[in-house]
Scaffold this motif. Structure first.
Motif, mmCIF file in Angstrom:
data_model
loop_
_atom_site.group_PDB
_atom_site.id
_atom_site.type_symbol
_atom_site.label_atom_id
_atom_site.label_comp_id
_atom_site.label_asym_id
_atom_site.label_seq_id
_atom_site.Cartn_x
_atom_site.Cartn_y
_atom_site.Cartn_z
ATOM 1 N N LEU A 1 0.841 -1.194 0.000
ATOM 2 C CA LEU A 1 0.000 0.000 0.000
ATOM 3 C C LEU A 1 0.873 1.239 0.000
ATOM 4 C CD1 LEU A 1 -2.825 1.419 0.327
ATOM 5 C CD2 LEU A 1 -2.226 1.625 2.722
ATOM 6 N N THR A 2 0.585 2.124 -0.908
ATOM 7 C CA THR A 2 1.223 3.436 -0.851
ATOM 8 C C THR A 2 0.139 4.478 -1.016
ATOM 9 O OG1 THR A 2 1.577 3.474 -3.213
ATOM 10 C CG2 THR A 2 3.418 2.769 -1.861
ATOM 11 N N GLY A 3 0.478 5.674 -0.660
ATOM 12 C CA GLY A 3 -0.510 6.725 -0.814
ATOM 13 C C GLY A 3 0.163 8.061 -0.953
ATOM 14 N N ASP A 4 -0.606 9.018 -1.389
ATOM 15 C CA ASP A 4 -0.109 10.386 -1.486
ATOM 16 C C ASP A 4 -1.193 11.323 -1.012
ATOM 17 O OD1 ASP A 4 2.478 10.042 -3.088
ATOM 18 O OD2 ASP A 4 1.011 8.888 -4.227
ATOM 19 N N ARG A 5 -0.777 12.256 -0.203
ATOM 20 C CA ARG A 5 -1.651 13.345 0.169
ATOM 21 C C ARG A 5 -2.009 14.108 -1.087
ATOM 22 N NH1 ARG A 5 0.499 16.720 5.291
ATOM 23 N NH2 ARG A 5 0.877 14.729 6.308
ATOM 24 N N GLN B 1 -6.464 12.865 4.181
ATOM 25 C CA GLN B 1 -5.233 13.323 4.844
ATOM 26 C C GLN B 1 -4.837 14.716 4.341
ATOM 27 O OE1 GLN B 1 -0.743 11.953 4.960
ATOM 28 N NE2 GLN B 1 -2.020 10.393 5.895
ATOM 29 N N LEU C 1 -3.365 4.659 -2.663
ATOM 30 C CA LEU C 1 -4.426 5.438 -2.033
ATOM 31 C C LEU C 1 -4.246 6.927 -2.307
ATOM 32 C CD1 LEU C 1 -6.808 5.055 0.025
ATOM 33 C CD2 LEU C 1 -5.154 5.689 1.794
ATOM 34 N N GLN D 1 8.397 8.719 6.255
ATOM 35 C CA GLN D 1 7.248 7.900 6.638
ATOM 36 C C GLN D 1 7.595 6.822 7.665
ATOM 37 O OE1 GLN D 1 3.990 8.597 5.454
ATOM 38 N NE2 GLN D 1 5.160 10.426 4.889
ATOM 39 N N ASP E 1 -5.326 3.163 7.176
ATOM 40 C CA ASP E 1 -5.144 2.894 5.733
ATOM 41 C C ASP E 1 -4.351 1.597 5.533
ATOM 42 O OD1 ASP E 1 -6.212 5.434 5.411
ATOM 43 O OD2 ASP E 1 -4.278 6.391 5.002
ATOM 44 N N ILE E 2 -3.229 1.547 6.221
ATOM 45 C CA ILE E 2 -2.299 0.436 5.989
ATOM 46 C C ILE E 2 -2.904 -0.892 6.446
ATOM 47 C CG2 ILE E 2 -0.028 -0.507 6.653
ATOM 48 C CD1 ILE E 2 0.905 2.494 6.855
ATOM 49 N N TYR F 1 -3.236 12.381 12.185
ATOM 50 C CA TYR F 1 -3.201 11.727 10.868
ATOM 51 C C TYR F 1 -2.361 10.449 10.822
ATOM 52 C CZ TYR F 1 1.244 13.308 8.680
ATOM 53 O OH TYR F 1 2.553 13.495 8.347
ATOM 54 N N VAL G 1 5.117 -1.054 2.663
ATOM 55 C CA VAL G 1 4.763 0.325 2.345
ATOM 56 C C VAL G 1 5.986 1.017 1.718
ATOM 57 C CG1 VAL G 1 3.965 2.542 3.271
ATOM 58 C CG2 VAL G 1 3.140 0.410 4.278
ATOM 59 N N ALA H 1 -4.871 10.079 -0.947
ATOM 60 C CA ALA H 1 -5.228 10.448 0.422
ATOM 61 C C ALA H 1 -5.777 11.871 0.480
ATOM 62 C CB ALA H 1 -4.025 10.259 1.333
ATOM 63 N N GLN I 1 -3.438 7.033 9.004
ATOM 64 C CA GLN I 1 -2.547 6.307 8.099
ATOM 65 C C GLN I 1 -2.403 4.845 8.535
ATOM 66 O OE1 GLN I 1 0.432 8.757 6.505
ATOM 67 N NE2 GLN I 1 1.782 7.088 5.989
HETATM 68 N N1 TRP Z 1 1.464 10.370 4.336
HETATM 69 C C1 TRP Z 1 1.530 10.101 2.950
HETATM 70 C C2 TRP Z 1 2.055 11.371 2.255
HETATM 71 O O1 TRP Z 1 2.353 12.336 2.890
HETATM 72 C C3 TRP Z 1 0.202 9.736 2.346
HETATM 73 C C4 TRP Z 1 -0.437 8.490 2.875
HETATM 74 C C5 TRP Z 1 -1.689 8.413 3.393
HETATM 75 C C6 TRP Z 1 0.097 7.173 2.893
HETATM 76 N N2 TRP Z 1 -1.981 7.139 3.737
HETATM 77 C C7 TRP Z 1 -0.899 6.353 3.447
HETATM 78 C C8 TRP Z 1 1.309 6.617 2.510
HETATM 79 C C9 TRP Z 1 -0.705 4.990 3.614
HETATM 80 C C10 TRP Z 1 1.521 5.266 2.674
HETATM 81 C C11 TRP Z 1 0.524 4.456 3.240
HETATM 82 O O2 TRP Z 1 2.114 11.434 1.052
#
Ligand code: TRP
Length: 339
Positions: A13-17, A51, A46, A159, A144-145, A137, A153, A48, A141
């Motif tokens: 799982l990865t994500g970006d604000r 977030q 994801l 992170q 999310d994970i 937050y 991740v 985000a 997160q």
């Molecule tokens: N915090 C990450 C960022 O600043 C975004 C993020 C939200 C994320 N949920 C996550 C990253 C879950 C990895 C897993 O971009």
């Protein structure tokens, strides 16, 4: 990287604000890895937006207006919606519900100790106006994970504290339930953990105005490269220069494939006789070559909003099921009624 994927069933799982278009820091820290991971693992990405709102509560448009940009950035660098599930955080209610449950087992003092959050609070000068959602937050997160049962991740070094906190929550919830309902995870840091901004002051970040975006024009890239921070003491070509903290060399390390040449350039620069302009011209060529095809693909995608929307919708529908299932397991484990 493959050593993390030996079992063949890793969940990534990865994500970006969602707070702006993606930049070279995202690319080198995480996007590049995602393109590889999607071939071998089950990967969720994801977006985000929730977030993003944690420090944009009064300016929600700063989040909403960038969603399509970010999806276009993903697809333009080679993330394939057939191989990766792209999903929208605000469309997955189970994530918010898990956050509420986890908040009860996390102390305020633990949250205040999170080094990344601590740093961001100072940097954004939030002090007494710190939104509660921002302080918490890392818990969102963790939701999310764990909701996706992710064990990997891929992310930047900043992170690491989030993952540490996630794993604390995993241990606590599992011990409360008496069964390993939640999966612990580890971070895989990209080849460059943290790319400095073009001004050399710290992390590349939109709010600091020191980014090169994946969508930057050829002119913008050139301007950014030629105004990059180097060695302020290196005033003439003939004299020796420093490479520590010299952003041009940090970027050459990150983006130039020919490592032997970078090593030779560094030695030459330190000896004296190699000018900043030459180094910058070379970096400019490398970045132009990297970003031109991405920019062109992205320009096509951004005009096809219907397609982008379909990608978001299909991914989110799939993710909704997965995350709801995990929420139910946690609720059941904690003795809450599932109706
Ligand atoms: N915090 C990450 C960022 O600043 C975004 C993020 C939200 C994320 N949920 C996550 C990253 C879950 C990895 C897993 O971009």
């Amino acid at each position: 990287m493959n050593k993390y994927l030996t079992e063949n069933k890793s969940i990534v799982l990865t994500g970006d604000r969602i707070t702006g278009p993606l930049h070279l820091g995202h690319y080198i820290g995480s996007l590049q890895q995602r393109v590889e991971f999607q071939k071998k693992a089950t990967q969720y990405i994801l977006m985000a937006d929730m977030q993003g709102l944690t420090d944009n509560g009064s300016t929600p448009e700063k989040v909403s207006k960038f969603l399509f940009d970010v999806v276009a950035d993903y697809l333009a660098v080679g993330i394939d919606p057939k191989l990766s599930t792209l999903c929208l955080q605000s469309a997955l209610p189970a994530l918010s519900e898990l956050t509420m449950l986890y908040l009860n087992i996390v102390t305020v003092s633990r949250l205040e100790r999170n080094p990344t959050v601590k740093h961001e609070i100072l940097q954004k000068n939030l002090s007494r106006s710190l939104p509660a959602g921002f302080l918490t937050y890392p818990v969102s997160q963790a939701a999310d994970i764990t909701a996706f049962s992710a064990d990997i991740v891929p992310a930047g070094e900043d992170q690491l504290p989030m993952i540490e906190q996630t794993n604390e929550i995993v241990t606590k919830i599992n011990s409360l339930i008496g069964q390993p309902v939640l999966t612990s995870c580890k971070v895989v840091v990209g080849q460059v953990g943290r790319l400095p901004g073009t001004d050399g002051s710290g992390k590349m970040s939109k709010s600091l105005g020191n980014t090169i975006n994946l969508s930057s024009t050829a002119d913008e890239i050139k301007k950014a490269v030629y105004s990059m921070y180097t060695d302020p003491q290196h005033i003439d070509v003939a004299s020796p220069g420093h490479i520590e903290g010299n952003v041009v060399f940090t970027y050459l390390d990150a983006f130039c494939q020919d490592k032997a040449m970078v090593t030779a350039m560094k030695a030459h620069y330190q000896r004296g006789g190699l000018g900043d302009m030459k180094c910058k011209a070379m970096l400019n060529d490398i970045l132009q070559e990297l970003l031109q095809p991405i920019r062109e693909k992205r320009a096509q995608l951004i005009n096809d909003k219907a397609y982008l929307l379909q990608v978001i919708k299909e991914g989110s529908d799939k993710a909704k099921e997965v995350t709801q299932q995990k929420l139910d397991e946690v609720k059941r484990g904690l003795g809450l009624l599932i109706l």
